[in-house]
Design an enzyme around this catalytic site. Structure first.
Site, mmCIF file in Angstrom:
data_model
loop_
_atom_site.group_PDB
_atom_site.id
_atom_site.type_symbol
_atom_site.label_atom_id
_atom_site.label_comp_id
_atom_site.label_asym_id
_atom_site.label_seq_id
_atom_site.Cartn_x
_atom_site.Cartn_y
_atom_site.Cartn_z
ATOM 1 C CG ASP A 45 -6.666 3.269 6.432
ATOM 2 O OD1 ASP A 45 -7.245 2.170 6.408
ATOM 3 O OD2 ASP A 45 -5.633 3.494 5.797
ATOM 4 C CD GLU A 68 -3.329 -0.781 8.842
ATOM 5 O OE1 GLU A 68 -2.310 -0.935 8.136
ATOM 6 O OE2 GLU A 68 -4.482 -0.888 8.399
ATOM 7 C CG ASP A 134 -6.466 -3.724 7.614
ATOM 8 O OD1 ASP A 134 -6.636 -2.502 7.470
ATOM 9 O OD2 ASP A 134 -5.536 -4.347 7.077
ATOM 10 C CB ILE A 136 -8.982 0.539 4.000
ATOM 11 C CG1 ILE A 136 -10.318 1.268 4.055
ATOM 12 C CG2 ILE A 136 -8.586 0.299 2.549
ATOM 13 C CD1 ILE A 136 -10.390 2.463 3.138
ATOM 14 C CG ASP A 137 -5.981 -6.088 3.986
ATOM 15 O OD1 ASP A 137 -4.852 -5.595 3.797
ATOM 16 O OD2 ASP A 137 -6.200 -7.309 3.954
ATOM 17 C CB THR A 139 -3.886 1.504 0.922
ATOM 18 O OG1 THR A 139 -2.556 1.061 0.652
ATOM 19 C CG2 THR A 139 -4.152 1.358 2.411
ATOM 20 C CG HIS A 231 3.194 -6.478 0.440
ATOM 21 N ND1 HIS A 231 2.016 -5.789 0.574
ATOM 22 C CD2 HIS A 231 4.143 -5.720 1.028
ATOM 23 C CE1 HIS A 231 2.247 -4.656 1.214
ATOM 24 N NE2 HIS A 231 3.527 -4.591 1.498
ATOM 25 C CG ASP A 286 -2.667 -7.147 7.132
ATOM 26 O OD1 ASP A 286 -3.605 -6.357 6.916
ATOM 27 O OD2 ASP A 286 -1.482 -6.783 7.218
#
Length: 345
Positions: A45, A68, A134, A136-137, A139, A231, A286
């Site tokens: 990240d 982020e 982002d 790394i979207d 993780t 989510h 995102d």
């Protein structure tokens, strides 16, 4: 404005960051003793954000950047900082300069690394040019060797205008899931979207225009939804599929890989319905790139109430709730089913 230079910058910056994330996966994730060890994704990240911001700042120094991460933790942890810096330095040396006539920026030492990361602290808003990234979207997808995405979008006066998604583990040919992997998608508002294979270096491989997705029968479509139930409410989404007569098994991916999958027609509907009692607020990074790419191939993207996503509210989509993306011809059917399931009709 054509925004071709901004698109080129986004593609190259994302591709260079994907080189780094691949390096982190093979050097750290695969060799991690504990499967619960989240430090490799922390490293990735920070490092990927630094590379992307260096690229944006070199090409468009007057633009704001919403990232982020910030460097507060790195400034306290000398060991972690050293690991991040070594990976950034290795990637910069391996990548070299892009052949295209655009500066991608450099980072000369650990201090500049941290200062570069902190250039992503812009608050966003409704005016001016702001990049949302982002690094790394997804993780958990990254750590398991599954789907994740490196995402960069340009907002102009609060409207998604340019976007690029690098999806290193998405099969290049959806009919051959065990074949070569890694795609790069990009779009400019009003000019369509393109897809190409990810390159292992800073040479952009040939692109092809993504054709509009135009299903005629919603029952023949498929859902793409998140892996994590925290989510996304899988139960309600299954009810909606049933009410629409959809029998195909859902595709479950982490990250904006879902936007990439529906943009090229692997599925035609993406739902992200908040779980009951969830106070989760979506972040602009995102969705900025992925939603634009999908809109450019004929999707309507909204929240669960049918309200367009508002990227001008700051760092979050606080005026929206959940995500619904469906190909244009079936959107009305899908949003009606969503509202019925959620009891808003």
């Amino acid at each position: 404005m054509s925004y071709e230079r901004e698109r080129l910058l986004a593609e190259l910056a994302v591709q260079r960051a994907c080189m780094l994330t691949d390096r982190v996966f093979h050097q750290l994730v695969k060799t991690s003793v504990s499967k619960d060890d989240k430090s490799p994704v922390t490293v990735a990240d920070y490092a990927a954000q630094a590379l992307i911001i260096a690229s944006v700042n070199a090409a468009f120094p007057g633009d704001g950047i919403v990232g982020e991460e910030d460097s507060a933790f790195l400034r306290k942890d000398e060991k972690l900082r050293g690991i991040v810096w070594n990976l950034v330095k290795e990637t910069l040396e391996a990548a070299g300069e892009a052949k295209e006539d655009i500066p991608l920026g450099n980072i000369k030492d650990e201090q500049e690394l941290m200062d570069t990361i902190d250039k992503g602290l812009h608050e966003g808003g409704r005016s001016g040019r702001v990049w949302a990234l982002d690094p790394i979207d997804g993780t958990k997808g990254f750590l398991r060797g599954g789907q994740y995405a490196v995402c960069l979008g340009l907002l102009v006066d609060g409207k998604a205008t340019v976007g690029a998604l690098g999806v290193p583990n998405l099969p290049q040919d959806p009919s051959n899931p065990e074949g070569p992997k890694g795609v790069l998608l990009s779009a400019i508002r009003g000019q369509g979207a393109v897809i190409r294979d990810l390159s292992p270096n800073l040479t952009l491989l040939p692109s092809r225009q993504l054709e509009p997705v135009k299903p005629t029968n919603v029952a023949d479509c498929a859902f793409c939804e998140g892996v994590e139930s925290g989510h996304s409410n899988h139960g309600q989404q299954a009810n909606i599929a049933s009410s629409l007569g959809i029998t195909k098994e859902s595709i479950r991916y982490d990250s904006q890989a879902k936007y990439a999958a529906i943009a090229r027609g692997d599925a035609q509907i993406y739902l992200r319905l908040p779980s009951a009692g969830s106070n989760w607020v979506e972040k602009i990074w995102d969705h900025a790139a992925g939603s634009l790419i999908c809109e450019e191939v004929g999707y309507t993207v909204s929240d669960v109430n049918g309200t367009p996503l508002d990227f001008g509210m700051g760092r979050t989509l606080k005026s929206n709730k959940g995500i619904v993306a469906a190909a244009g011809p079936i959107y009305d059917d899908v949003i009606a089913a969503v509202k019925k399931e959620l009891g808003s009709q």
